[in-house]
Write a protein that holds these residues in place. Sequence first.
Motif, PDB file in Angstrom:
ATOM      1  N   GLU A   1      10.362 -31.542 -34.111  1.00 47.55           N
ATOM      2  CA  GLU A   1      11.806 -31.415 -33.924  1.00 47.55           C
ATOM      3  C   GLU A   1      12.212 -29.951 -33.879  1.00 47.55           C
ATOM      4  OE1 GLU A   1      14.124 -33.626 -36.658  1.00 47.55           O
ATOM      5  OE2 GLU A   1      13.170 -35.560 -36.196  1.00 47.55           O
ATOM      6  N   GLU A   2      11.574 -29.115 -34.684  1.00 53.48           N
ATOM      7  CA  GLU A   2      11.893 -27.684 -34.684  1.00 53.48           C
ATOM      8  C   GLU A   2      11.489 -27.046 -33.357  1.00 53.48           C
ATOM      9  OE1 GLU A   2      12.890 -23.741 -35.681  1.00 53.48           O
ATOM     10  OE2 GLU A   2      13.591 -25.713 -36.352  1.00 53.48           O
ATOM     11  N   GLN A   3      10.328 -27.398 -32.838  1.00 46.93           N
ATOM     12  CA  GLN A   3       9.907 -26.860 -31.551  1.00 46.93           C
ATOM     13  C   GLN A   3      10.814 -27.324 -30.425  1.00 46.93           C
ATOM     14  OE1 GLN A   3       5.868 -28.282 -31.801  1.00 46.93           O
ATOM     15  NE2 GLN A   3       5.058 -26.231 -32.168  1.00 46.93           N
ATOM     16  N   ARG A   4      11.249 -28.582 -30.479  1.00 46.74           N
ATOM     17  CA  ARG A   4      12.195 -29.074 -29.479  1.00 46.74           C
ATOM     18  C   ARG A   4      13.520 -28.333 -29.585  1.00 46.74           C
ATOM     19  NH1 ARG A   4      12.253 -31.192 -25.244  1.00 46.74           N
ATOM     20  NH2 ARG A   4      13.473 -33.093 -25.467  1.00 46.74           N
ATOM     21  N   ARG A   5      13.925 -28.024 -30.793  1.00 44.44           N
ATOM     22  CA  ARG A   5      15.171 -27.271 -30.977  1.00 44.44           C
ATOM     23  C   ARG A   5      15.052 -25.878 -30.370  1.00 44.44           C
ATOM     24  NH1 ARG A   5      17.288 -23.457 -33.765  1.00 44.44           N
ATOM     25  NH2 ARG A   5      15.340 -23.049 -34.896  1.00 44.44           N
ATOM     26  N   ARG A   6      13.870 -25.284 -30.501  1.00 48.57           N
ATOM     27  CA  ARG A   6      13.656 -23.938 -29.961  1.00 48.57           C
ATOM     28  C   ARG A   6      13.442 -23.940 -28.450  1.00 48.57           C
ATOM     29  NH1 ARG A   6       8.787 -21.775 -33.333  1.00 48.57           N
ATOM     30  NH2 ARG A   6       8.991 -20.029 -31.868  1.00 48.57           N
ATOM     31  N   ARG A   7      13.144 -25.085 -27.868  1.00 49.39           N
ATOM     32  CA  ARG A   7      12.948 -25.195 -26.422  1.00 49.39           C
ATOM     33  C   ARG A   7      13.803 -26.348 -25.874  1.00 49.39           C
ATOM     34  NH1 ARG A   7      10.587 -20.949 -26.894  1.00 49.39           N
ATOM     35  NH2 ARG A   7       8.448 -20.431 -26.250  1.00 49.39           N
ATOM     36  N   PRO A   8      15.132 -26.254 -25.980  1.00 46.10           N
ATOM     37  CA  PRO A   8      15.964 -27.334 -25.454  1.00 46.10           C
ATOM     38  C   PRO A   8      15.995 -27.304 -23.927  1.00 46.10           C
ATOM     39  CG  PRO A   8      17.339 -25.506 -26.142  1.00 46.10           C
ATOM     40  CD  PRO A   8      15.923 -25.143 -26.536  1.00 46.10           C
ATOM     41  N   PRO A   9      16.359 -28.415 -23.292  1.00 46.22           N
ATOM     42  CA  PRO A   9      16.507 -28.404 -21.829  1.00 46.22           C
ATOM     43  C   PRO A   9      17.572 -27.401 -21.397  1.00 46.22           C
ATOM     44  CG  PRO A   9      16.478 -30.662 -22.681  1.00 46.22           C
ATOM     45  CD  PRO A   9      16.594 -29.751 -23.872  1.00 46.22           C
ATOM     46  N   SER A  10      17.457 -26.937 -20.148  1.00 51.74           N
ATOM     47  CA  SER A  10      18.435 -26.012 -19.587  1.00 51.74           C
ATOM     48  C   SER A  10      18.743 -26.431 -18.160  1.00 51.74           C
ATOM     49  CB  SER A  10      17.905 -24.582 -19.623  1.00 51.74           C
ATOM     50  OG  SER A  10      16.742 -24.468 -18.813  1.00 51.74           O
ATOM     51  N   VAL A  11      19.830 -25.907 -17.625  1.00 48.40           N
ATOM     52  CA  VAL A  11      20.297 -26.278 -16.289  1.00 48.40           C
ATOM     53  C   VAL A  11      20.390 -25.032 -15.424  1.00 48.40           C
ATOM     54  CG1 VAL A  11      22.232 -27.225 -14.970  1.00 48.40           C
ATOM     55  CG2 VAL A  11      21.558 -28.292 -17.148  1.00 48.40           C
ATOM     56  N   HIS A  12      19.844 -25.109 -14.197  1.00 51.88           N
ATOM     57  CA  HIS A  12      19.869 -23.984 -13.261  1.00 51.88           C
ATOM     58  C   HIS A  12      20.155 -24.485 -11.853  1.00 51.88           C
ATOM     59  CE1 HIS A  12      18.209 -21.587 -16.467  1.00 51.88           C
ATOM     60  NE2 HIS A  12      17.178 -22.409 -16.569  1.00 51.88           N
ATOM     61  N   PRO A  13      20.718 -23.633 -11.005  1.00 56.30           N
ATOM     62  CA  PRO A  13      20.911 -24.025  -9.606  1.00 56.30           C
ATOM     63  C   PRO A  13      19.580 -24.375  -8.944  1.00 56.30           C
ATOM     64  CG  PRO A  13      22.139 -22.019 -10.111  1.00 56.30           C
ATOM     65  CD  PRO A  13      21.259 -22.294 -11.293  1.00 56.30           C
ATOM     66  N   VAL A  14      19.624 -25.359  -8.042  1.00 58.35           N
ATOM     67  CA  VAL A  14      18.427 -25.720  -7.279  1.00 58.35           C
ATOM     68  C   VAL A  14      18.039 -24.565  -6.344  1.00 58.35           C
ATOM     69  CG1 VAL A  14      17.502 -27.326  -5.542  1.00 58.35           C
ATOM     70  CG2 VAL A  14      18.880 -28.192  -7.448  1.00 58.35           C
ATOM     71  N   PHE A  15      19.024 -23.850  -5.839  1.00 58.73           N
ATOM     72  CA  PHE A  15      18.788 -22.685  -4.990  1.00 58.73           C
ATOM     73  C   PHE A  15      19.304 -21.447  -5.702  1.00 58.73           C
ATOM     74  CE2 PHE A  15      19.705 -25.846  -1.356  1.00 58.73           C
ATOM     75  CZ  PHE A  15      18.408 -26.316  -1.377  1.00 58.73           C
ATOM     76  N   LEU A  16      18.475 -20.423  -5.795  1.00 60.71           N
ATOM     77  CA  LEU A  16      18.838 -19.144  -6.407  1.00 60.71           C
ATOM     78  C   LEU A  16      18.738 -18.036  -5.369  1.00 60.71           C
ATOM     79  CD1 LEU A  16      16.943 -19.124  -9.848  1.00 60.71           C
ATOM     80  CD2 LEU A  16      19.400 -19.380  -9.501  1.00 60.71           C
ATOM     81  N   THR A  17      19.537 -16.987  -5.559  1.00 57.45           N
ATOM     82  CA  THR A  17      19.385 -15.770  -4.770  1.00 57.45           C
ATOM     83  C   THR A  17      18.433 -14.833  -5.494  1.00 57.45           C
ATOM     84  OG1 THR A  17      21.612 -15.957  -3.868  1.00 57.45           O
ATOM     85  CG2 THR A  17      20.568 -13.788  -3.757  1.00 57.45           C
ATOM     86  N   HIS A  18      17.364 -14.443  -4.800  1.00 63.09           N
ATOM     87  CA  HIS A  18      16.385 -13.569  -5.441  1.00 63.09           C
ATOM     88  C   HIS A  18      17.004 -12.194  -5.690  1.00 63.09           C
ATOM     89  CE1 HIS A  18      12.740 -11.387  -6.346  1.00 63.09           C
ATOM     90  NE2 HIS A  18      12.112 -12.544  -6.437  1.00 63.09           N
ATOM     91  N   PRO A  19      16.928 -11.687  -6.920  1.00 62.31           N
ATOM     92  CA  PRO A  19      17.635 -10.440  -7.240  1.00 62.31           C
ATOM     93  C   PRO A  19      17.062  -9.195  -6.579  1.00 62.31           C
ATOM     94  CG  PRO A  19      16.293 -11.152  -9.099  1.00 62.31           C
ATOM     95  CD  PRO A  19      16.257 -12.265  -8.094  1.00 62.31           C
ATOM     96  N   ILE A  20      15.818  -9.248  -6.110  1.00 64.27           N
ATOM     97  CA  ILE A  20      15.216  -8.085  -5.450  1.00 64.27           C
ATOM     98  C   ILE A  20      15.384  -8.170  -3.937  1.00 64.27           C
ATOM     99  CG2 ILE A  20      13.113  -6.735  -5.101  1.00 64.27           C
ATOM    100  CD1 ILE A  20      12.106  -7.803  -7.789  1.00 64.27           C
ATOM    101  N   THR A  21      15.068  -9.320  -3.367  1.00 65.02           N
ATOM    102  CA  THR A  21      15.071  -9.444  -1.908  1.00 65.02           C
ATOM    103  C   THR A  21      16.407  -9.887  -1.339  1.00 65.02           C
ATOM    104  OG1 THR A  21      14.393 -11.776  -1.921  1.00 65.02           O
ATOM    105  CG2 THR A  21      12.648 -10.105  -2.017  1.00 65.02           C
ATOM    106  N   GLY A  22      17.233 -10.549  -2.155  1.00 69.23           N
ATOM    107  CA  GLY A  22      18.472 -11.123  -1.654  1.00 69.23           C
ATOM    108  C   GLY A  22      18.277 -12.412  -0.883  1.00 69.23           C
ATOM    109  N   ARG A  23      17.033 -12.893  -0.776  1.00 71.59           N
ATOM    110  CA  ARG A  23      16.742 -14.146  -0.085  1.00 71.59           C
ATOM    111  C   ARG A  23      16.954 -15.330  -1.031  1.00 71.59           C
ATOM    112  NH1 ARG A  23      10.752 -13.344   2.004  1.00 71.59           N
ATOM    113  NH2 ARG A  23      11.099 -15.438   2.887  1.00 71.59           N
ATOM    114  N   THR A  24      17.207 -16.493  -0.463  1.00 66.04           N
ATOM    115  CA  THR A  24      17.371 -17.703  -1.261  1.00 66.04           C
ATOM    116  C   THR A  24      16.001 -18.302  -1.560  1.00 66.04           C
ATOM    117  OG1 THR A  24      19.494 -18.129  -0.198  1.00 66.04           O
ATOM    118  CG2 THR A  24      18.477 -19.961  -1.366  1.00 66.04           C
TER     119      THR A  24
END
Length: 309
Positions: free
Chosen positions: A183-206
């Motif tokens: 339970e402690e490890q699950r607390r330290r690694r909870p699920p997270s939500v991110h966009p399916v498509f990201l803009t790459h911070p170096i290239t600017g490409r999706t």
Amino acid sequence: MTAIEPTGQVLGATVSGIDLSRPVSDRDFATILLALGRHGVLRFPAQRLEAAALRDFSRRFGRIQATLTGRHHEPGMPEVGILSNILENGEPIGITDAGQDWHTDMSYNETIGFLNVLYAVQVPRRDGQVLGATAFVNTQAAYEDLAPEVKARLSDATATHDFNKFWENMRVRPGSLRAPLSEEQRRRRPPSVHPVFLTHPITGRTVLYCNPGYAIRINELDQAESDRVLAMLFAHQLQPKYQYVHRWTEGDVLVWDHIGTLHNAIADYRPDEHRLMKRCQVMADRIFEPAFVREALSAVSSPAGTPAR
């Protein structure tokens, strides 16, 4: 003099002229950063590193994530993890990364992963052939080839990423010694939500940021449709045309970009064929800051660069 030699494949380049056991200048660091965006996977051959040097180089890119279990790292240095199938007194000296299947490290975090720095200390061989390669997928190229209607449909979609999916897939493999997450490890690694498509911070490409190892649900779709779309996205990005394979040599330091790639450690070696790697996992806590990349561009364009910070 620093030189970047591309592999000519969908990913990968070799960086020569840099000794990572010494502090890296701002100019060389900027060259590395921009090459990482362009090539996704960078090889620094013939390195001889102490754990502290590996840690210090990795820190230039961002904060290092310590191991979850509190073990299997360099003594007194939790930032430097040990990946190995070697036993000492019947106990593993590290965790294994073999057979984990395709994934993107740290996509389960609220602050996602930026890159891995992996140093090859011992590489398994059989009959003269190198074993334990690492395969990569180019997620920028995979996005570009998606059908326009898929891009439009998922343009604002998000996916839930869960560390427990990956852990359970590893735990049930034959021979695994992993226990279920506490339970402690699950607390330290909870699920997270991110966009399916990201803009790459170096290239600017999706990029297509939705990997088989951790993604469990597209949140804007019902479960059945989410399962169907996830299966389609996973199959699409794993096509051979997007893949690159790195075959290790002792002394290789490999730096790869988690935002623009997936990876898979190939488990083609036996327990008595020893593999030992040292690893730093760097968070994307700096790379999305505009000033971070802007300073790199400035350092590359300067005539002589500046001393390492």
